[in-house]
Design a protein around this motif. Structure first.
Motif, PDB file in Angstrom:
ATOM      1  N   THR A 509       0.851  -1.190   0.000  1.00 54.60           N
ATOM      2  CA  THR A 509       0.000   0.000   0.000  1.00 54.60           C
ATOM      3  C   THR A 509       0.885   1.238   0.000  1.00 54.60           C
ATOM      4  OG1 THR A 509      -0.116  -0.054   2.417  1.00 54.60           O
ATOM      5  CG2 THR A 509      -1.882  -1.162   1.213  1.00 54.60           C
ATOM      6  N   SER A 510       0.295   2.365  -0.353  1.00 54.36           N
ATOM      7  CA  SER A 510       1.063   3.604  -0.457  1.00 54.36           C
ATOM      8  C   SER A 510       1.802   3.904   0.844  1.00 54.36           C
ATOM      9  CB  SER A 510       0.138   4.769  -0.808  1.00 54.36           C
ATOM     10  OG  SER A 510      -0.436   4.589  -2.083  1.00 54.36           O
ATOM     11  N   ALA A 511       3.039   4.357   0.709  1.00 53.77           N
ATOM     12  CA  ALA A 511       3.851   4.619   1.899  1.00 53.77           C
ATOM     13  C   ALA A 511       5.026   5.506   1.526  1.00 53.77           C
ATOM     14  CB  ALA A 511       4.347   3.312   2.512  1.00 53.77           C
ATOM     15  N   SER A 512       5.637   6.099   2.556  1.00 54.20           N
ATOM     16  CA  SER A 512       6.867   6.867   2.394  1.00 54.20           C
ATOM     17  C   SER A 512       7.982   6.121   3.111  1.00 54.20           C
ATOM     18  CB  SER A 512       6.712   8.270   2.983  1.00 54.20           C
ATOM     19  OG  SER A 512       5.751   9.024   2.266  1.00 54.20           O
ATOM     20  N   LEU A 513       9.088   5.918   2.416  1.00 56.02           N
ATOM     21  CA  LEU A 513      10.238   5.223   2.970  1.00 56.02           C
ATOM     22  C   LEU A 513      11.431   6.165   2.973  1.00 56.02           C
ATOM     23  CD1 LEU A 513       9.952   1.832   1.021  1.00 56.02           C
ATOM     24  CD2 LEU A 513       8.933   2.410   3.227  1.00 56.02           C
ATOM     25  N   ASN A 514      12.278   6.030   4.004  1.00 52.88           N
ATOM     26  CA  ASN A 514      13.486   6.842   4.075  1.00 52.88           C
ATOM     27  C   ASN A 514      14.658   5.940   4.435  1.00 52.88           C
ATOM     28  OD1 ASN A 514      15.458   8.791   5.806  1.00 52.88           O
ATOM     29  ND2 ASN A 514      14.393   9.930   4.197  1.00 52.88           N
ATOM     30  N   GLU A 515      15.740   6.059   3.668  1.00 54.63           N
ATOM     31  CA  GLU A 515      16.895   5.197   3.873  1.00 54.63           C
ATOM     32  C   GLU A 515      18.158   6.032   4.046  1.00 54.63           C
ATOM     33  OE1 GLU A 515      16.701   2.016   4.240  1.00 54.63           O
ATOM     34  OE2 GLU A 515      14.638   1.684   3.571  1.00 54.63           O
ATOM     35  N   LEU A 516      19.108   5.501   4.810  1.00 53.65           N
ATOM     36  CA  LEU A 516      20.418   6.112   5.004  1.00 53.65           C
ATOM     37  C   LEU A 516      21.470   5.195   4.401  1.00 53.65           C
ATOM     38  CD1 LEU A 516      22.345   8.211   6.281  1.00 53.65           C
ATOM     39  CD2 LEU A 516      22.319   6.793   8.360  1.00 53.65           C
ATOM     40  N   LEU A 517      22.256   5.717   3.464  1.00 54.96           N
ATOM     41  CA  LEU A 517      23.368   4.977   2.889  1.00 54.96           C
ATOM     42  C   LEU A 517      24.667   5.630   3.341  1.00 54.96           C
ATOM     43  CD1 LEU A 517      20.938   4.712   0.594  1.00 54.96           C
ATOM     44  CD2 LEU A 517      22.728   3.435  -0.553  1.00 54.96           C
TER      45      LEU A 517
END
Length: 652
Positions: A509-517
């Motif tokens: 389902t629709s979502a916001s994801l945030n990642e740290l590289l």
């Protein structure tokens, strides 16, 4: 696909495939002093000296894999799997398979992918490899949005490609209405296609019969094929598909094949169709067919295999200018078009684009899909309309009036031979909102936390298809909109740093994801006071209980320190050995000193001048946590204190 549909859109040009190869330019820097250390080179030197461990082989394989050095990566992954199979995780098998493909060893790659699937059967990459992609759940979400009913105007020949015109339904049919000379096409033994008309209300009420249908217009119908018309809202202009035949001239391409073209006709002052002309971007050398108009009638969409097409046929459009001329054709891009066939576009008044495709995942041959195309070419989620619009057969030529929610599509679902039929449809459910994923992230230096600009961040699917690429600016951020319910790979690379990649699973389902590289520098500064253990990410130097003999696994780690000191022959190191708090304090101090002596002696025995080495055993006197005497701690906490340090002192 049935023969008749192939006839209507026969494409003679070879399939065009576009392969994209990522090329990364790397520069090698040579330093005359000990300012930097290359961990990858150190690992390689250790391995070249004959030292072996699962950790060493995996680190080498990963380092080459992340730098796209697939031939070297597969060498070390191969050694790892050959000698330490019990220590290999599923992800390493996957990387090994990709590395093998990088050198065109597809047979071995498939064998490794089979092992990967055995170790991780729930992984979607494994499911795709097994040819069981998990797309049916997505399609099922749109099931039963429409009712579909066969109409009473079908003739027993091919009937398809309906269009709205005033109060009529215009469609293509191969039925012959009684001319004395019946022209039959040799391909399928059926008459050529003509355009027919019937009152649309009679079709909706199921009162229409073959007697209610009649040929549309003798000026537009010819002895050859006509099909798939689209009309302007005022009813004064029609665009339609026809063989390359006009004014009695029948033209072939260089191979003797007659292509399809789009023609235009307008009504004259006597309300008759006239001024029939082929569109100027048509060609004898390729096919264009199946026109569709945008709601504002400023764009004409169509399907073609013209140069620049990704596969068998792509969706294109031209802009209709105010003076009636046309822009150059524009390909709708690889979000919609595939190496398969995309055809039969239709744009409803709400600006939704419907089209047929066998390149997108579907239930059968051609399936009907829905999306939207923005003014600048941006494409929303591509939705398979599901059953009963789509079946295991060919389903195409979808049109709908969103005021009445009624429309038509064409399908051969009821036929075993070449015939298509026209079906009436009605939308009875509002489609669920499309799933939208907003993936954002930040890229920093692993050691300093500094934000990194100039980093190339690429989003891949599990088959290494590129979904998007960005280069970070001063904010060090990136943003993508990947597909829902998918495993994706985000890769970040910058010159001077070891590439980093992470796997993510997007929600259904629709979502916001945030990642740290976090990227780690390839060459790290050798600053006095720095611990080489941190620079090389050394594993702990283990000793057997109550012993101080150097074990084989400890020798692998010491060989890395040895290689650094060989790389920089004036570098001095202070070796510091520590124990945990368990046991007698004096005993621990003596034990740590013996281990320190053994560590230094190993380096001396392997060629390091003793004058470059100092050291001491500190026992339990310098813990890195609160695990002191009589404090209950976990084994992991005690392990943090049971450590060796190799502190850089500087030049001698």
């Amino acid at each position: 696909m049935k023969k008749y549909f192939i006839l209507l859109f026969i494409l003679s040009t070879p399939v065009i495939t576009i392969a994209q190869q990522s090329k990364i330019s790397r520069g090698n820097k040579v330093y005359t002093n000990f300012e930097f250390v290359n961990a990858q080179e150190i690992y390689q030197k250790v391995a070249d000296k004959g030292y072996e461990s699962a950790d060493l082989y995996k680190r080498l394989g990963d380092s080459y894999y992340l730098n796209a050095s697939y031939e070297k990566a597969q060498l070390w992954y191969g050694k790892l799997i050959e000698k330490y199979a019990d220590n290999v995780d599923a992800e390493t098998y996957f990387r090994y398979a990709i590395a093998l493909k990088g050198t065109k060893d597809y047979k071995r790659s498939d064998e490794i992918m089979s092992r990967f699937a055995e170790l991780n059967e729930s992984d979607k990459r494994a499911q795709i490899f097994k040819n069981h992609p998990d797309y049916l759940e997505d399609i099922d979400a749109y099931k039963d949005m429409y009712t579909v009913t066969e109409t009473t105007i079908n003739s027993g020949y091919s009937d398809f490609g309906a269009a709205f015109y005033e109060d009529k339904l215009i469609f293509s049919s191969a039925k012959d209405t009684g001319s004395f000379v019946k022209r039959v096409h040799a391909w399928n033994g059926q008459p050529f296609l003509d355009l027919y008309e019937v009152p649309v209300d009679l079709v909706y009420s199921q009162e229409a019969t073959l007697k209610n249908t009649k040929k549309f217009d003798r000026r537009i119908n010819t002895p050859f094929h006509e099909s798939t018309p689209v009309f302007t809202k005022d009813g004064n202009t029609v665009y339609f598909t026809r063989n390359n035949y006009n004014d009695g001239n029948y033209r072939d391409d260089a191979d003797g094949i007659n292509k399809l073209k789009i023609y235009k006709a307008v009504k004259n002052n006597k309300d008759k169709w006239s001024a029939i002309e082929e569109l100027p971007f048509s060609s004898d050398a390729y096919t264009i067919a199946h026109p569709a108009l945008s709601p504002d009638e400023k764009r004409l969409y169509f399907s073609s295999d013209m140069p620049g097409t990704f596969g068998d046929a792509d969706l294109w459009y031209v802009t209709i200018k105010d003076d009636g001329t046309y822009s150059a054709p524009v390909n709708l891009g690889d979000q919609i078009n595939t190496e398969g066939r995309e055809s039969y576009p239709f744009i409803c008044d709400e600006n939704d684009l419907y089209f047929a495709s066998n390149g997108h995942l579907g239930l059968g041959g051609l399936d009907v899909f829905q999306t939207t195309v923005g003014d600048n070419g941006e494409v929303s989620a591509i939705i398979n309309l599901g059953a009963p619009v789509n079946t295991s057969k060919d389903d195409f030529a979808f049109i709908i009036d969103h005021v009445s929610n009624k429309g038509f599509l064409s399908s051969n679902r009821a036929q075993e031979a070449v015939n298509d039929d026209i079906y009436m449809l009605e939308r009875i459910k509002t489609p669920p909102p499309p799933c939208v994923i907003d993936l954002t992230g930040l890229v920093t230096d692993k050691d300093t936390g500094e934000k990194l600009s100039g980093v190339t961040v690429t989003l891949y699917d599990i088959n290494k298809n590129v979904f998007g690429t960005e280069v970070t600016d001063a904010t060090a951020t990136f943003s993508f909109d990947p597909s829902c319910d998918r495993e994706m790979l985000v890769r970040a690379e910058k010159e001077g740093y070891i590439p980093e990649e992470i796997m993510i699973t997007t929600p259904a389902t629709s979502a916001s994801l945030n990642e740290l590289l976090q990227l780690e520098k390839i060459n790290k500064p050798l600053i006095p006071g720095t611990d080489i253990t941190t620079i090389l990410d050394l594993n702990p130097i283990y000793f057997d209980f109550d012993r101080y003999t150097i074990r084989q696994d400890a020798a692998v780690e010491l060989a890395k320190v040895q290689s650094v000191m060989e790389e920089y022959p004036t570098l001095r190191i202070d070796v510091r050995s520590h124990t945990d708090s368990r046991g007698n304090d004096i005993y621990n101090e003596r034990l740590s000193q013996k281990r320190n002596d053994a560590t230094i002696q190993w380096l001396v025995d392997n060629g390091i001048d003793r004058s470059r080495l100092t050291g001491r055993g500190y026992g339990e006197s310098q813990p890195v946590n609160n695990c002191t005497n009589n404090v209950a701690c976990s084994e992991a906490a005690h392990q943090d204190n049971r450590r060796s340090e190799f502190i850089i002192l500087g030049d001698r």
